[in-house]
Write a protein that holds these residues in place. Structure first.
Motif, PDB file in Angstrom:
ATOM      1  N   GLY A 279       0.773  -1.230   0.000  1.00 43.38           N
ATOM      2  CA  GLY A 279       0.000   0.000   0.000  1.00 43.38           C
ATOM      3  C   GLY A 279       0.804   1.279   0.000  1.00 43.38           C
ATOM      4  N   MET A 280       2.105   1.205  -0.306  1.00 42.03           N
ATOM      5  CA  MET A 280       2.959   2.382  -0.290  1.00 42.03           C
ATOM      6  C   MET A 280       3.292   2.817  -1.715  1.00 42.03           C
ATOM      7  N   ALA A 281       3.185   4.118  -1.961  1.00 43.07           N
ATOM      8  CA  ALA A 281       3.527   4.678  -3.260  1.00 43.07           C
ATOM      9  C   ALA A 281       4.745   5.577  -3.129  1.00 43.07           C
ATOM     10  N   PHE A 282       5.686   5.443  -4.064  1.00 44.09           N
ATOM     11  CA  PHE A 282       6.812   6.368  -4.168  1.00 44.09           C
ATOM     12  C   PHE A 282       6.438   7.442  -5.186  1.00 44.09           C
ATOM     13  N   THR A 283       6.566   8.703  -4.789  1.00 44.38           N
ATOM     14  CA  THR A 283       6.218   9.816  -5.666  1.00 44.38           C
ATOM     15  C   THR A 283       7.231  10.933  -5.491  1.00 44.38           C
ATOM     16  N   ARG A 284       7.091  11.986  -6.310  1.00 42.64           N
ATOM     17  CA  ARG A 284       7.984  13.143  -6.157  1.00 42.64           C
ATOM     18  C   ARG A 284       7.675  13.919  -4.887  1.00 42.64           C
ATOM     19  N   PHE A 285       6.588  13.543  -4.175  1.00 43.90           N
ATOM     20  CA  PHE A 285       6.269  14.134  -2.876  1.00 43.90           C
ATOM     21  C   PHE A 285       6.690  13.221  -1.733  1.00 43.90           C
ATOM     22  N   GLY A 286       7.504  12.223  -2.027  1.00 42.46           N
ATOM     23  CA  GLY A 286       7.905  11.264  -1.020  1.00 42.46           C
ATOM     24  C   GLY A 286       6.989  10.059  -1.020  1.00 42.46           C
ATOM     25  N   GLN A 287       7.079   9.239   0.024  1.00 39.36           N
ATOM     26  CA  GLN A 287       6.230   8.056   0.134  1.00 39.36           C
ATOM     27  C   GLN A 287       4.837   8.438   0.614  1.00 39.36           C
ATOM     28  N   LEU A 290      -1.170   4.600   1.203  1.00 41.25           N
ATOM     29  CA  LEU A 290      -2.559   4.580   0.764  1.00 41.25           C
ATOM     30  C   LEU A 290      -3.472   3.840   1.720  1.00 41.25           C
ATOM     31  N   ARG A 291      -2.938   3.235   2.758  1.00 38.08           N
ATOM     32  CA  ARG A 291      -3.789   2.604   3.768  1.00 38.08           C
ATOM     33  C   ARG A 291      -4.437   3.629   4.693  1.00 38.08           C
ATOM     34  N   ASN A 292      -3.847   4.812   4.768  1.00 38.31           N
ATOM     35  CA  ASN A 292      -4.358   5.828   5.689  1.00 38.31           C
ATOM     36  C   ASN A 292      -5.776   6.245   5.318  1.00 38.31           C
ATOM     37  N   ALA A 293      -6.618   6.376   6.329  1.00 33.67           N
ATOM     38  CA  ALA A 293      -8.033   6.686   6.116  1.00 33.67           C
ATOM     39  C   ALA A 293      -8.237   8.039   5.450  1.00 33.67           C
ATOM     40  N   ARG A 294      -7.283   8.957   5.581  1.00 31.88           N
ATOM     41  CA  ARG A 294      -7.477  10.296   5.018  1.00 31.88           C
ATOM     42  C   ARG A 294      -7.536  10.281   3.491  1.00 31.88           C
ATOM     43  N   HIS A 295      -7.169   9.161   2.872  1.00 30.14           N
ATOM     44  CA  HIS A 295      -7.246   9.080   1.418  1.00 30.14           C
ATOM     45  C   HIS A 295      -8.616   8.601   0.929  1.00 30.14           C
ATOM     46  N   ALA A 296      -9.484   8.176   1.840  1.00 24.90           N
ATOM     47  CA  ALA A 296     -10.740   7.540   1.448  1.00 24.90           C
ATOM     48  C   ALA A 296     -11.636   8.437   0.606  1.00 24.90           C
ATOM     49  N   ASP A 297     -11.597   9.746   0.822  1.00 25.88           N
ATOM     50  CA  ASP A 297     -12.460  10.675   0.086  1.00 25.88           C
ATOM     51  C   ASP A 297     -11.663  11.632  -0.790  1.00 25.88           C
ATOM     52  N   ASP A 298     -10.421  11.289  -1.096  1.00 25.15           N
ATOM     53  CA  ASP A 298      -9.541  12.184  -1.845  1.00 25.15           C
ATOM     54  C   ASP A 298      -9.614  11.853  -3.341  1.00 25.15           C
ATOM     55  N   PRO A 299     -10.195  12.749  -4.147  1.00 24.56           N
ATOM     56  CA  PRO A 299     -10.354  12.460  -5.578  1.00 24.56           C
ATOM     57  C   PRO A 299      -9.097  12.704  -6.395  1.00 24.56           C
ATOM     58  N   ARG A 300      -8.058  13.271  -5.774  1.00 31.24           N
ATOM     59  CA  ARG A 300      -6.852  13.609  -6.533  1.00 31.24           C
ATOM     60  C   ARG A 300      -6.053  12.373  -6.916  1.00 31.24           C
ATOM     61  N   PRO A 301      -5.346  12.430  -8.034  1.00 39.55           N
ATOM     62  CA  PRO A 301      -4.394  11.353  -8.334  1.00 39.55           C
ATOM     63  C   PRO A 301      -3.163  11.508  -7.449  1.00 39.55           C
ATOM     64  N   LEU A 302      -2.289  10.536  -7.508  1.00 35.26           N
ATOM     65  CA  LEU A 302      -1.047  10.632  -6.740  1.00 35.26           C
ATOM     66  C   LEU A 302      -0.199  11.797  -7.217  1.00 35.26           C
ATOM     67  N   ASP A 303      -0.148  12.016  -8.526  1.00 33.45           N
ATOM     68  CA  ASP A 303       0.647  13.111  -9.076  1.00 33.45           C
ATOM     69  C   ASP A 303       0.069  13.467 -10.439  1.00 33.45           C
ATOM     70  N   GLU A 304      -0.660  14.563 -10.511  1.00 28.55           N
ATOM     71  CA  GLU A 304      -1.320  14.936 -11.764  1.00 28.55           C
ATOM     72  C   GLU A 304      -0.334  15.309 -12.860  1.00 28.55           C
ATOM     73  N   GLU A 305       0.944  15.501 -12.515  1.00 29.27           N
ATOM     74  CA  GLU A 305       1.954  15.833 -13.518  1.00 29.27           C
ATOM     75  C   GLU A 305       2.827  14.636 -13.900  1.00 29.27           C
ATOM     76  N   SER A 306       2.549  13.483 -13.345  1.00 30.04           N
ATOM     77  CA  SER A 306       3.358  12.303 -13.630  1.00 30.04           C
ATOM     78  C   SER A 306       3.215  11.882 -15.086  1.00 30.04           C
ATOM     79  N   GLU A 307       4.293  11.316 -15.634  1.00 26.68           N
ATOM     80  CA  GLU A 307       4.252  10.761 -16.980  1.00 26.68           C
ATOM     81  C   GLU A 307       3.560   9.409 -17.005  1.00 26.68           C
ATOM     82  N   TRP A 308       3.397   8.782 -15.852  1.00 23.33           N
ATOM     83  CA  TRP A 308       2.843   7.427 -15.793  1.00 23.33           C
ATOM     84  C   TRP A 308       1.325   7.512 -15.623  1.00 23.33           C
TER      85      TRP A 308
END
Length: 377
Positions: A279-287, A290-308
């Protein structure tokens, strides 16, 4: 040095280097991170995703593949690249580390390591000659010498004994590799634990033996990061400038950047896929966990500027749902996102070194990690 060189050093920026390593199955651009396909498969990922993410080269594991499905069987089926469908450059480790870490019942002698298979308990002997034979049967572009790795902390006597044995095994590994076709490579492995003088002795004697490239082994095995970096600083200057340098089993994005700054060219680690399965993602914002409950209602992607695409288009809420539900898709998506981020980081380092802006790149990358995962709007 009595072996042909397949590595071209293209640019340096301080101690950081970028280059090109030519193998029978393609070119590897360095600094390079090798995703780990232990048993001939990348956990949670298809090979096309590994390639699309930007990986030039992957790692296979001699210990696991010799036990199942067997090196002779893979050779009969055309070699590891044909067997797996990767069809790109591949490095295989010698199997020594897995013998030490996975086999409770083992005996180390001058001749070989004898152990019980973790699969069926069968008695197996792995010598330097057999390790090279297996790696040649697999058809790896880059094979590794057989060595003995001790976990840190360890006593000086044990570190020196393992280092000296590894040097003798290095000579035997090289002799066993002499019949390999042109273009295939054998790397020596510097041992010596956390003792600088042992590292110096190991590096010097390996260079005298002569290898296509040189690895730094026996690190990331329990010691603090500061110790690991100190040993790299001790070892890298003792290795030939015109040969590739490989830091085995490392590591986090921070580890990679610190090691590149000290002259390392190649890396491997299971972290991108292992952390993705947890459940861990590596991003340009650090790790990001995704198990944390605060992500349950978050519509954002991990990184909207990512090439992937998966990092750019899939919401954190959906990833959170998949992870908490135990859905395999969650592990698959996070594994590919992580491998893609690692390759993005390596490409950024290559471009910065070539442009003479590596120090600026380091500062900007660390600033992104320090920024962290910003709260939902």
């Amino acid at each position: 040095m009595n072996l042909p060189n397949h590595f071209e050093l293209l640019a340096t920026d301080g101690a950081a280097r970028t280059g090109r390593l030519t193998t029978p199955h393609g070119v590897v651009h360095t600094p390079a991170f090798m995703p780990v396909g232990t048993a001939g498969a990348m956990k949670g990922m298809h090979w096309r995703e590994v390639r699309d993410a930007g990986a030039d080269i992957v790692l296979g594991n001699t210990y696991h593949l010799m036990l199942r499905p067997g090196a002779e069987r893979i050779a009969a089926l055309g070699g590891l690249q044909a067997f797996t469908g990767w069809n790109g450059p591949m490095l295989t480790d010698s199997g020594g580390f897995q013998v030490m870490s996975l086999s409770d019942l083992r005996k180390v002698s001058e001749k070989a390591v004898t152990f019980r298979s973790h699969i069926d308990g069968a008695k197996v002997e792995l010598s330097p000659e057999r390790s090279i034979e297996v790696q040649r049967l697999l058809g790896a572009d880059i094979a590794m010498q057989m060595d003995e790795c001790v976990r840190l902390p360890a006593g000086r006597d044990d570190i020196e004994r393992a280092m000296r044995l590894s040097l003798r095994w290095a000579e035997r590994s090289k002799r066993a590799f002499e019949t390999a076709p042109d273009g295939y490579m054998l790397f020596g492995i510097v041992q010596g634990g956390d003792i600088p003088e042992m590292r110096h002795v190991s590096a010097r004697e390996l260079v005298e033996i002569g290898f296509h490239g040189y690895a730094i082994g026996g690190l990331a095995v329990g010691e603090p990061q500061a110790v690991m970096l100190s040993m790299i600083e001790e070892t890298a200057p003792a290795l030939p400038v015109d040969r590739p340098r490989y830091l085995m089993g490392v590591g986090t994005p921070e580890d990679l950047m610190e090691a590149v700054a000290r002259g390392i060219d190649m890396f491997d680690c299971v972290l991108p896929t292992r952390n993705g399965r947890h459940g861990m993602a590596f991003t340009r914002f650090g790790q990001i966990n995704l198990r944390n409950a605060r992500h349950a209602d978050d519509p954002r992607p991990l990184d909207e500027e990512s090439e992937w695409p998966s990092a750019r288009n899939i919401s954190r809420a959906y990833l959170h749902h998949l992870v908490r539900s135990g859905e395999t898709l969650g592990a698959m998506l996070l594994s590919e996102i992580n491998v893609a981020y690692y390759q993005h980081l390596m490409r950024g380092m290559r471009e910065a070194i070539a442009g003479g802006t590596f120090e600026t790149f380091q500062k900007q990358t660390r600033a992104g990690w320090a920024r962290g995962d910003i709260a939902p709007r």
